[in-house]
Design a protein around this motif. Structure first.
Motif: not given
Length: 457
Positions: A177-182, A350-353, A373-381
């Motif tokens: 999650l921290p790495l994905s927030m950038s 790219p998924a978030r984008k 959007v980041t939280l939603l994508i990672l939550g689904v995954v």
């Protein structure tokens, strides 16, 4: 799906193309102005980048695909899928030269207007979510095994550090999650190159360890996934099957499609190539796919010849019962885990984008939207990785739907809509056959997979 299939997505708006006439010898320079393009990537560097985009988690499931189709059947299917992948890239490169478009989504927009662009965006989002789910599934299954390999005994299995789901949640929250927030892909693009060497090391370990596990498999061996049927163990189990047809075979082609999908990275790599002509980029593609096919075939063949009908859908799990403290297996497991941790945030970018573009268009950057959007994508995954019982389900479902569309269906449709060539020409016929093959393969595989799920439940 590849480890780095979308690592070049950020370059879509930085690439420039030219020559609306589609001249194969005209480089992608600028929009009619004097050439100012700096020296691009070399041929060898582009081959490495594309192989890096192709190689991914699919390599862990190809031995199971071979067990489900037989050695000869697998080789035929792998050759067909890889050849069609190279041909679909050929069509995309022709469209790139003809239109000056350098992104997959924009080709969809040119071919089918806004619905086409949205459709491609949705397919890319689903494909990337499937890829991230496969990586987190690997994390869920391999992290407890990696911890157990450092312990002196198997233990009861009740310790918290042996619970793959709990470990997955902890690692996702604390690291992924921290790495994905950038908001910028930055350093992740550089570290991702290491993942290719991890896959190469994985193939070497599979070959070397083929002679470390006897066949028939040892008696009284059980694992957390299956109990080996030792009562039927015999020398006949050590005879490789050349052709196999069963319901499990329906997972084979989707897994291969998942493994060869690199089409979202093709056009950015084309833009970066030094002297970027279509012929030169096609040669890059052919070399990259050929080398990837060779590496896939070697790892699948020796993985299958190690476990035969008992091969796991996630190959590394098969070594736990026999080579629990083996140094090479432990190091390759740690290498795979490290590549997963570095790759999931990369694929999430790219998924978030794509999601933000679908929802907000070209509106200015917004931190609240970015975070949500980041939280939603990672939550689904995370939910998919936790509750999907077998990685082959991820390969099968995503491979038969979005992978087949991005690999076969979309390139064919886009070429037929944009090129303006008569239907009787070679490429038009090839594009039509590509669409037909993708639809038939996807529908049949998905139907058999769904029926198998329904009957097993």
């Amino acid at each position: 799906m590849s480890i780095n299939a979308d690592k070049n997505t950020e370059l879509y708006n930085e690439c420039t193309t030219g020559d609306a006439e589609g001249n194969e010898t005209t480089p992608l320079l600028s929009n009619g102005s004097a050439p100012t393009r700096v020296k691009g990537a070399s041929f060898a560097s582009s081959v490495f980048n594309l192989m890096n985009a192709i190689m991914g988690s699919g390599i862990l499931g190809l031995a199971y695909a071979m067990a489900s189709t037989g050695i000869v059947g697998f080789c035929i299917l792998l050759l067909v899928v890889s050849s069609l992948a190279a041909y679909s890239i050929h069509l995309l490169l022709k469209l790139c030269d003809q239109t000056g478009i350098n992104s997959y989504e924009d080709l969809g927009g040119r071919a089918l207007q806004k619905p086409g662009k949205v459709l491609v965006g949705i397919a890319i989002v689903i494909q990337n979510i499937g890829a991230m789910s496969s990586y987190l599934f690997i994390l869920k299954s391999e992290l407890p095994a990696a911890i157990n390999s450092f312990l002196t005994s198997h233990g009861t299995g009740d310790a918290w550090y042996q619970d793959g789901r709990l470990l997955l949640i902890i690692v996702t929250i604390c690291i992924v999650l921290p790495l994905s927030m950038s908001p910028k892909i930055g350093f992740l693009g550089y570290t991702s190159s290491i993942a290719f060497f991890f896959m190469l090391y994985f193939a070497v370990v599979v070959v070397v360890k083929k002679w470390s596990i006897p066949c028939p498999l040892p008696h009284n061996v059980t694992t957390h996934q299956d109990t080996f049927q030792t009562s039927n163990s015999s020398d006949s189990e050590c005879t490789p099957k050349l052709f196999v047809i069963s319901r499990k075979s329906a997972f084979a082609i989707p897994t291969m499609a998942f493994s060869f999908l690199c089409h979202t990275a093709i056009l950015p790599i084309y833009c970066e190539l030094d002297r970027p002509t279509k012929k030169r980029m096609q040669n890059v593609t052919n070399v990259s796919i050929s080398l990837s096919l060779l590496l896939y075939l070697i790892s699948a063949l020796f993985g299958y010849l190690t476990f035969y009908s008992h091969v796991y859908s996630e190959l590394l799990l098969g070594y736990d019962a026999y080579l629990r403290h083996d140094i090479m297996v432990t190091t390759v497991r740690l290498a795979i885990l490290l590549s997963v941790l570095l790759t999931v945030p990369l694929i999430q970018f790219p998924a978030r984008k794509a999601v933000i573009l679908l929802l907000r268009g070209s509106r200015p950057f917004s931190w609240p939207v970015h975070i949500i959007v980041t939280l939603l994508i990672l939550g689904v995954v995370l939910l998919l990785a936790i509750f999907v019982p077998d990685i082959r389900h991820v390969f099968g479902l995503v491979g038969s739907t979005t992978s087949s569309c991005l690999l076969f269906v979309f390139p064919g449709i886009f070429y037929l809509k944009i090129s303006g060539r008569p239907l009787k020409t070679f490429d038009s016929i090839g594009a039509l056959l590509l669409v037909v093959f993708g639809l038939i393969m996807g529908i049949i595989s998905l139907s058999v997979i769904v029926i198998t799920w329904a009957q097993s439940s």
